[in-house]
Design an enzyme around this catalytic site. Sequence first.
Site, PDB file in Angstrom:
ATOM      1  N   SER A  44      11.084 -13.211   0.728  1.00 25.14           N
ATOM      2  CA  SER A  44      10.559 -11.877   0.442  1.00 25.14           C
ATOM      3  C   SER A  44      11.079 -10.803   1.389  1.00 25.14           C
ATOM      4  O   SER A  44      11.000  -9.616   1.074  1.00 25.14           O
ATOM      5  CB  SER A  44       9.023 -11.893   0.494  1.00 25.14           C
ATOM      6  OG  SER A  44       8.568 -12.312   1.769  1.00 25.14           O
ATOM      7  N   ASP A 336       3.308  -4.267   5.808  1.00 24.28           N
ATOM      8  CA  ASP A 336       2.097  -4.966   5.390  1.00 24.28           C
ATOM      9  C   ASP A 336       1.839  -6.136   6.331  1.00 24.28           C
ATOM     10  O   ASP A 336       2.318  -6.136   7.471  1.00 24.28           O
ATOM     11  CB  ASP A 336       2.190  -5.407   3.925  1.00 24.28           C
ATOM     12  CG  ASP A 336       3.318  -6.408   3.665  1.00 24.28           C
ATOM     13  OD1 ASP A 336       3.906  -6.929   4.637  1.00 24.28           O
ATOM     14  OD2 ASP A 336       3.617  -6.685   2.483  1.00 24.28           O
ATOM     15  N   HIS A 339       5.694  -8.042   6.319  1.00 21.63           N
ATOM     16  CA  HIS A 339       7.035  -7.484   6.188  1.00 21.63           C
ATOM     17  C   HIS A 339       7.225  -6.187   6.966  1.00 21.63           C
ATOM     18  O   HIS A 339       6.288  -5.405   7.105  1.00 21.63           O
ATOM     19  CB  HIS A 339       7.326  -7.211   4.704  1.00 21.63           C
ATOM     20  CG  HIS A 339       7.085  -8.400   3.832  1.00 21.63           C
ATOM     21  ND1 HIS A 339       5.912  -8.567   3.116  1.00 21.63           N
ATOM     22  CD2 HIS A 339       7.852  -9.485   3.588  1.00 21.63           C
ATOM     23  CE1 HIS A 339       5.982  -9.713   2.445  1.00 21.63           C
ATOM     24  NE2 HIS A 339       7.140 -10.298   2.718  1.00 21.63           N
TER      25      HIS A 339
END
Length: 372
Positions: A44, A336, A339
């Site tokens: 991600s 967040d 990340h």
Amino acid sequence: MNMGMSLMKEFGLWVLGASLLCLATKGCSQVTAQVPGFFIFGDSLVDNGNNNGLVTLARANYRPYGIDFPQGASGRFTNGRTFVDALAQLLGFRNNIPPYARTRGRAILSGLNFASGAAGIRDETGNNLGDHISMNQQVNNFGNVVQQMRRYFRGDDNYLATYLSKCIFYSGLGSNDYLNNYFMRDFYNTGSQFTPQAYASSLIHDYTNQLTALYNLGARKVIVTAVGQVGCIPYQLARYNGTKNRCNEDINSAIMLFNSGLRKLVDRFNNGGLQGSQFVYLDSYQATKDLILNAQSYGFEVIDKGCCGVGRNNGQVTCLPLQQACRDRSTYIFWDAFHPTEAANIVTARLAYSERAPTYTYPINVQQLASL
């Protein structure tokens, strides 16, 4: 005579490559990149939309994700550009490298992003979140792309091999093998099966096979990234109740074993293990550590909580749909619970690319890799 023929053939290959890129883009004026293609594998941290169509909790195709990205919520797990978006710009690419899931035709020639949120080196990693594209699957997908490429090189495998040898490959895996596997002991049994050293060794063994498979498919210039300082992300700060150190050093210590093994693997590949290749080790662990320690010098003010999220440090639950994010994203290191922000991605990309001190690449930087 033979030398002249060799030079002519080399020149012909570059002309072919430039011509193909002209077809792949909207015009020859856009052929300004330092390398003909950029191929990305990972999780991600660099996924740019491959998970959008999957049944998974690891998705980011909703606001406030993409709040600062021109195309909005594209599936990137940050407010704007990812690390590889920033790196692609530094390499001279006019456009972002597109996701594999939505790209076909001549556009594949200038590079593809195969990364998938929740993906790991191990196939089962990330199953707790739903569907994902593991590293083994990503490598298989690239193999399918290489077969598609052959038609644009009229089936000449030598031409194709030379073309791919000049492209840059990026691979960043391992974070989820710890966060969404080894240290999630209610869901996985690896934590009881392996000591931290044995687990790191097992990951390196599997990763060696995956990177070798990429080499066999044509990769020669390869960037591999260490796992970052995961024990210090907002998600861990929200959960960890340690007294001496706010970070979870159990996770950090385990990750450092993997990172050490990865750097040794880079040495092995470069010293004849994979003939004709050049691997670059990107020490993202040290880079993220230094970014936090020297935050003010880079313009960051908030180092321990996400710009959006829920709970302690905005790290207990990730960004909710349509949630109001912090106003000044450029002052936050973390977007967040997991990340970085676009601002942090841009800083680390610049440090990896150039010779500016301190450097976090070994044995050469990305700019030097591109020039080979």
